[in-house]
Design a protein around this motif. Sequence first.
Motif, PDB file in Angstrom:
ATOM      1  N   PRO A 146      20.375  17.270   8.731  1.00 36.61           N
ATOM      2  CA  PRO A 146      21.508  17.185   9.645  1.00 36.61           C
ATOM      3  C   PRO A 146      21.167  16.497  10.965  1.00 36.61           C
ATOM      4  O   PRO A 146      22.018  15.822  11.545  1.00 36.61           O
ATOM      5  N   ASN A 167      27.364  19.004  10.163  1.00 35.39           N
ATOM      6  CA  ASN A 167      25.940  19.270  10.358  1.00 35.39           C
ATOM      7  C   ASN A 167      25.702  20.707  10.801  1.00 35.39           C
ATOM      8  O   ASN A 167      24.763  21.372  10.348  1.00 35.39           O
ATOM      9  N   TYR A 172      29.960  16.569  14.801  1.00 30.95           N
ATOM     10  CA  TYR A 172      28.825  17.255  14.190  1.00 30.95           C
ATOM     11  C   TYR A 172      29.207  18.562  13.505  1.00 30.95           C
ATOM     12  O   TYR A 172      28.349  19.400  13.232  1.00 30.95           O
TER      13      TYR A 172
END
Length: 287
Positions: free
Chosen positions: A191, A163, A160
């Motif tokens: 995201p 994001n 992630y």
Amino acid sequence: MSSSRPVLFLVSADSGCVRVDAEAPHVSVMDLGVTRGDGIFETISVCGGRAQALEPHLDRFVRSARLLDLPDPDLDLYRQAVFAAIDAHDDVAELYIKTVMTRGVEGAGVPTGWVYAAEAADFAGARTEGIRVVTLDRGLRHDVAQTSPWLLQGAKTLSYAVNRAALREAERRDADDVIFTSSDGFVLEGPTSNVILRRGDTLVTPRTDQGILPGTTQASVFEFAQAKGMKTEYAVVPIAELSSADALWLVSSVRQAVPINRLDGVERSIDVEFTARMTAYLLGRRD
């Protein structure tokens, strides 16, 4: 501040699901989920003891595993751990559950799995007052899932970093969240969320064959809209349609449906009543 403590169950083929101390260490520093972000997860909202869209979440968990060439998660074990975590946690207004599976310790060939439950943050303000959003170019064409499936667009992975970087960029631009757009001019997703637009009596979301994670909350919103006699549509959405839409939302597990009150610095009106009805449906308070 709440004094409720998180609940953790480890999940494995050998031991089943076993409750352990959530504040003690359990994952090896050699685990590929830690060193490479090589794993998958789901986040499931729980309200009144009810796990929202549990089966769609578990189905997506398996889909992500297959996209990453991981073994299929044992859904019976994960389902058992989800229910056990709900039962074991203190009674709170809103809870969230994370199901996680990594590729495990490098070279061992045995996945690491767990289910974690904790009290959800208070998103009442975002749900009623809305959020500020900016559009950011993801740098990929909208057909990347077909042209480059190895990029894993549409899988819910532990990787992630991008994001989180996008959300930091939003903060630098005096915004709360992001809508990713494709390099060739189409709306994708947030995201951690899906995008929903309203055109009159129709709700629209970008098609999931564009490298977009299929949204469990978005699907529930469409069920709500259809029950109210509205139309729903999956479409390829040009960026310009964000500005012309009657209303915009980002929808996701835990935060649920939050209206967008400013897009790229331009103020927008929000439909407070419709959003409240949508949120009540998502949280299980059927109207």
